[in-house]
Design an enzyme around this catalytic site. Sequence first.
Site, PDB file in Angstrom:
ATOM      1  N   CYS A  34     -13.471 -39.253 -20.219  1.00 38.01           N
ATOM      2  CA  CYS A  34     -13.851 -38.670 -21.510  1.00 38.01           C
ATOM      3  C   CYS A  34     -15.365 -38.686 -21.529  1.00 38.01           C
ATOM      4  CB  CYS A  34     -13.284 -39.470 -22.675  1.00 38.01           C
ATOM      5  SG  CYS A  34     -13.791 -38.805 -24.299  1.00 38.01           S
ATOM      6  N   CYS A  68     -16.906 -39.822 -25.281  1.00 36.65           N
ATOM      7  CA  CYS A  68     -16.709 -41.173 -25.842  1.00 36.65           C
ATOM      8  C   CYS A  68     -15.678 -41.911 -25.003  1.00 36.65           C
ATOM      9  CB  CYS A  68     -16.320 -41.106 -27.311  1.00 36.65           C
ATOM     10  SG  CYS A  68     -14.937 -39.997 -27.665  1.00 36.65           S
ATOM     11  N   SER A  69     -14.485 -42.144 -25.546  1.00 36.31           N
ATOM     12  CA  SER A  69     -13.456 -42.868 -24.788  1.00 36.31           C
ATOM     13  C   SER A  69     -12.058 -42.417 -25.168  1.00 36.31           C
ATOM     14  CB  SER A  69     -13.605 -44.378 -25.006  1.00 36.31           C
ATOM     15  OG  SER A  69     -13.489 -44.695 -26.383  1.00 36.31           O
ATOM     16  N   CYS A  70     -11.854 -41.107 -25.369  1.00 36.05           N
ATOM     17  CA  CYS A  70     -10.523 -40.594 -25.681  1.00 36.05           C
ATOM     18  C   CYS A  70      -9.569 -40.965 -24.548  1.00 36.05           C
ATOM     19  CB  CYS A  70     -10.572 -39.084 -25.866  1.00 36.05           C
ATOM     20  SG  CYS A  70     -11.540 -38.559 -27.301  1.00 36.05           S
TER      21      CYS A  70
END
Length: 216
Positions: free
Chosen positions: A119, A122-124
């Site tokens: 991602c 961000c951190s999906c």
Amino acid sequence: MSDHYHELVHATHTHDGKPIQNDERPPLDAETLETAVRELLIEKGIVSADEIRQAIEIMEGRGEGLGARIVARAWVDEEFKQRLLSSGDETVREFGVDMRPTELCVVENTDDVHNMVVCTLCSCYPRPILGIPPAWYKRRDYRARAVREPRAVLAEFGTVIPEHKQVRVHDSNADLRYLVLPQRPAGTEGWSEEQLAELVSRDSMIGVADVRQPTD
């Protein structure tokens, strides 16, 4: 599918944190907003801090086991695998997983293609299936380098991809999550789903590692 990934023609173990380094960063706007909304909900009595804690504990307890079971089912049931690849978010509901409002796209590793997930913003991450993402998945250097030099990043995880095989990097976002369906290892003919699931690691479902071999 071509709109959902970067394809790089030139571009196994659990990562130990080197050389993908941790880095300090200011909070993302989304994190600041989440904190403000959470504190407001608690202040208004809409939800309690204990209820939030319990929800977090449930999420953290999911881990990789559910994803491993889904992969094992796909290895032994061709009809299930085809439905998983064509409509992942609907198919995983059979395991009690509700991905809504996001979509789940399952991508299959083959003799010609290796998939990995990142991602870049961000951190999906498919948390309902894999639980909390590992710390390295959220690091800036992984998020940037996975797209620029995926083969080098994979090598740092101990995963060396042959030159003839394509590396496809899939960029998750707020609406779309990815899950890698790794290749079933040889020598597992006749194994039960439970036995096969033991070979599947979290990192293999992100695509930075291969599954465990039967002799491991």
